[in-house]
Write a protein that holds these residues in place. Structure first.
Motif, PDB file in Angstrom:
ATOM      1  N   ASN A 255       0.816  -1.224   0.000  1.00 18.05           N
ATOM      2  CA  ASN A 255       0.000   0.000   0.000  1.00 18.05           C
ATOM      3  C   ASN A 255       0.844   1.266   0.000  1.00 18.05           C
ATOM      4  N   ARG A 256       2.101   1.138  -0.449  1.00 19.16           N
ATOM      5  CA  ARG A 256       3.022   2.276  -0.412  1.00 19.16           C
ATOM      6  C   ARG A 256       3.469   2.721  -1.790  1.00 19.16           C
ATOM      7  N   MET A 257       3.498   1.808  -2.728  1.00 19.23           N
ATOM      8  CA  MET A 257       4.038   2.158  -4.044  1.00 19.23           C
ATOM      9  C   MET A 257       3.503   1.220  -5.122  1.00 19.23           C
ATOM     10  N   MET A 258       3.402   1.739  -6.338  1.00 14.85           N
ATOM     11  CA  MET A 258       3.040   0.941  -7.501  1.00 14.85           C
ATOM     12  C   MET A 258       4.304   0.746  -8.326  1.00 14.85           C
ATOM     13  N   ILE A 259       4.677  -0.502  -8.500  1.00 14.47           N
ATOM     14  CA  ILE A 259       5.922  -0.828  -9.198  1.00 14.47           C
ATOM     15  C   ILE A 259       5.599  -1.385 -10.580  1.00 14.47           C
ATOM     16  N   THR A 260       6.217  -0.807 -11.594  1.00 15.17           N
ATOM     17  CA  THR A 260       6.066  -1.292 -12.964  1.00 15.17           C
ATOM     18  C   THR A 260       7.427  -1.757 -13.473  1.00 15.17           C
ATOM     19  N   LEU A 261       7.478  -2.986 -13.945  1.00 16.51           N
ATOM     20  CA  LEU A 261       8.721  -3.555 -14.459  1.00 16.51           C
ATOM     21  C   LEU A 261       8.551  -3.916 -15.929  1.00 16.51           C
ATOM     22  N   ILE A 262       9.522  -3.550 -16.743  1.00 20.20           N
ATOM     23  CA  ILE A 262       9.596  -4.039 -18.120  1.00 20.20           C
ATOM     24  C   ILE A 262      10.668  -5.116 -18.142  1.00 20.20           C
ATOM     25  N   ILE A 263      10.256  -6.325 -18.511  1.00 13.65           N
ATOM     26  CA  ILE A 263      11.154  -7.470 -18.436  1.00 13.65           C
ATOM     27  C   ILE A 263      11.434  -7.976 -19.846  1.00 13.65           C
ATOM     28  N   LYS A 264      12.718  -8.054 -20.178  1.00 10.42           N
ATOM     29  CA  LYS A 264      13.144  -8.527 -21.487  1.00 10.42           C
ATOM     30  C   LYS A 264      14.122  -9.683 -21.312  1.00 10.42           C
ATOM     31  N   GLN A 265      13.803 -10.806 -21.969  1.00 14.41           N
ATOM     32  CA  GLN A 265      14.629 -12.010 -21.884  1.00 14.41           C
ATOM     33  C   GLN A 265      14.879 -12.415 -20.431  1.00 14.41           C
ATOM     34  N   GLY A 266      13.849 -12.223 -19.614  1.00 17.26           N
ATOM     35  CA  GLY A 266      13.934 -12.644 -18.219  1.00 17.26           C
ATOM     36  C   GLY A 266      14.686 -11.708 -17.307  1.00 17.26           C
ATOM     37  N   ILE A 267      15.070 -10.546 -17.818  1.00 19.68           N
ATOM     38  CA  ILE A 267      15.840  -9.580 -17.022  1.00 19.68           C
ATOM     39  C   ILE A 267      15.048  -8.281 -16.916  1.00 19.68           C
ATOM     40  N   ILE A 268      15.051  -7.675 -15.719  1.00 21.34           N
ATOM     41  CA  ILE A 268      14.349  -6.401 -15.516  1.00 21.34           C
ATOM     42  C   ILE A 268      15.096  -5.308 -16.269  1.00 21.34           C
ATOM     43  N   ASP A 269      14.502  -4.829 -17.339  1.00 21.21           N
ATOM     44  CA  ASP A 269      15.167  -3.858 -18.210  1.00 21.21           C
ATOM     45  C   ASP A 269      14.919  -2.426 -17.749  1.00 21.21           C
ATOM     46  N   ARG A 270      13.676  -2.135 -17.338  1.00 18.00           N
ATOM     47  CA  ARG A 270      13.338  -0.800 -16.870  1.00 18.00           C
ATOM     48  C   ARG A 270      12.400  -0.893 -15.685  1.00 18.00           C
ATOM     49  N   VAL A 271      12.488   0.112 -14.802  1.00 15.30           N
ATOM     50  CA  VAL A 271      11.668   0.136 -13.587  1.00 15.30           C
ATOM     51  C   VAL A 271      11.031   1.508 -13.434  1.00 15.30           C
ATOM     52  N   SER A 272       9.753   1.523 -13.094  1.00  5.57           N
ATOM     53  CA  SER A 272       9.059   2.769 -12.759  1.00  5.57           C
ATOM     54  C   SER A 272       8.335   2.541 -11.439  1.00  5.57           C
ATOM     55  N   ILE A 273       8.515   3.465 -10.490  1.00  5.57           N
ATOM     56  CA  ILE A 273       7.884   3.332  -9.180  1.00  5.57           C
ATOM     57  C   ILE A 273       7.106   4.600  -8.860  1.00  5.57           C
ATOM     58  N   ASP A 274       5.822   4.437  -8.654  1.00  4.87           N
ATOM     59  CA  ASP A 274       4.954   5.562  -8.303  1.00  4.87           C
ATOM     60  C   ASP A 274       4.808   5.569  -6.785  1.00  4.87           C
ATOM     61  N   SER A 275       5.465   6.538  -6.149  1.00  6.52           N
ATOM     62  CA  SER A 275       5.457   6.584  -4.685  1.00  6.52           C
ATOM     63  C   SER A 275       5.878   7.979  -4.208  1.00  6.52           C
ATOM     64  N   TYR A 276       5.441   8.346  -2.994  1.00  6.29           N
ATOM     65  CA  TYR A 276       5.866   9.602  -2.382  1.00  6.29           C
ATOM     66  C   TYR A 276       7.209   9.445  -1.683  1.00  6.29           C
ATOM     67  N   GLU A 277       7.693   8.229  -1.570  1.00  9.30           N
ATOM     68  CA  GLU A 277       8.948   7.972  -0.874  1.00  9.30           C
ATOM     69  C   GLU A 277      10.141   8.124  -1.823  1.00  9.30           C
ATOM     70  N   ASN A 278      11.318   8.199  -1.242  1.00 10.91           N
ATOM     71  CA  ASN A 278      12.550   8.186  -2.028  1.00 10.91           C
ATOM     72  C   ASN A 278      12.860   6.724  -2.393  1.00 10.91           C
ATOM     73  N   VAL A 279      12.770   6.436  -3.677  1.00  7.82           N
ATOM     74  CA  VAL A 279      12.919   5.041  -4.103  1.00  7.82           C
ATOM     75  C   VAL A 279      14.125   4.840  -5.021  1.00  7.82           C
ATOM     76  N   MET A 280      15.063   5.782  -5.009  1.00  9.70           N
ATOM     77  CA  MET A 280      16.209   5.674  -5.908  1.00  9.70           C
ATOM     78  C   MET A 280      17.017   4.399  -5.645  1.00  9.70           C
ATOM     79  N   ASP A 281      17.190   4.041  -4.372  1.00 11.32           N
ATOM     80  CA  ASP A 281      17.967   2.825  -4.086  1.00 11.32           C
ATOM     81  C   ASP A 281      17.248   1.579  -4.591  1.00 11.32           C
TER      82      ASP A 281
END
Length: 318
Positions: A255-281
């Motif tokens: 209930n803190r963040m919405m995580i979107t992953l684009i996965i190519k050949q089984g590897i996480i290629d891109r990440v988008s996180i919708d959240s008010y928190e600092n999610v850089m790490d």
């Protein structure tokens, strides 16, 4: 036509055997394979185990997932499913000719009191219910026509395995498995037969009366090559999961963040996180990571902004 008598129920071995006969066994005769698999889930060549099946259910119930060389739908396997493969050379006559391969099976079923209808898809229907699925693959001057007959499989578990995630969790095309209209042949038999009896009838009728003189015996070299295909291909994460089509997954975490992953050949290629928190790490931890539990656990070990176990469970198993 020759046959290879195969009583092995190891799904990995059977997948490797079929590929070996198609691609590496150089004999003049066509080959028929008939076998059963132990409990497992076999996805089509172009399918994605994370989106085309109920992956959390397979994980929690310790059901192994494997990818076959032929395209088409996912099949839940247990010993109540009979597999058959016709591996043939005459492509002019055999290519896309579903009826050529299925009519002998239809005739055998008719002798047992079961009157099936062959649809354009190559599947067999009985009273509007599917009792057989089929697919084909070309390789150089050969092809394989592969199919299954649902004899007395666990239909309840089949439904659970194929109850794929709801559409809004995923994007991109899906190879949909229509599992709601599958029925077992055993239900329609006038005289009950065990799976072994049914399998033997199928084998003897398709090969002919002189079965002993129509057998190909695998030698040591054959078996060594089959096990190499098993080890190098079918028993690898790279084949089963890494060969999945590219896809997007969206999951809400804690209930803190919405995580979107684009996965190519089984590897996480891109990440988008919708959240008010600092999610850089978290972004840095996820990007470039193999999309499996072991790799995610190792990558998230240094990430303090989330509970790594809970996040992995959210991403993979919910």
């Amino acid at each position: 036509m020759l046959t290879i008598i195969n009583n092995e129920t190891n799904t990995l071995y059977n997948l490797a055997l079929e590929e070996y006969v198609l691609k590496h066994l150089n004999i003049d005769e066509d080959i028929l394979l008939i076998w059963q698999n132990r409990e497992s889930v076999v996805i089509g060549r172009d399918q994605n185990p994370f989106r085309d099946i109920n992956y959390p259910f397979t994980h929690h119930n310790k059901l192994p997932i494997y990818r076959r060389q032929t395209s088409g739908e996912t099949v839940y396997h247990d010993k109540g499913v009979i597999n058959y493969s016709f591996i043939v050379k005459n492509l002019v006559e055999n290519r896309n000719n579903q009826r050529l391969f299925m009519e002998p099976i239809i005739d055998i079923l008719k002798e047992l009191g079961i009157d099936c209808e062959l649809k354009e898809t190559g599947d067999l229907f009985l009273d509007g219910k599917r009792v057989s699925l089929n697919t084909q693959k070309l390789y150089k001057n050969k092809m394989v026509h592969h199919g299954v007959l649902f004899y007395n499989t666990d239909l309840e578990k089949l439904d659970q395995v194929l109850d794929a995630p709801v559409p809004n969790q995923f994007e991109f095309d899906k190879v949909i498995t229509n599992h709601k209209n599958i029925r077992n042949l055993e239900e329609f038999l006038e005289e009950k037969l065990s799976v072994k009896e049914f399998k033997n009838i199928l084998l003897n009728k398709l090969v002919g009366d002189d079965l002993l003189n129509h057998k190909y015996e695998l030698d040591y070299i054959d078996k060594t090559k089959i096990h190499k295909i098993l080890k190098d291909k079918y028993d690898t994460w790279e084949w089963t999961f890494g060969e999945s089509p590219d896809f997007i997954i969206k999951k809400e975490y804690d209930n803190r963040m919405m995580i979107t992953l684009i996965i190519k050949q089984g590897i996480i290629d891109r990440v988008s996180i919708d959240s008010y928190e600092n999610v850089m790490d978290l972004l840095k931890c996820l990007e470039g990571t193999i999309f499996n539990e072991e790799a995610l656990r190792e990558s998230l070990d240094e990430c303090r902004s989330v509970d790594s176990g809970k996040l992995i469970d959210t991403l993979l198993y919910q």
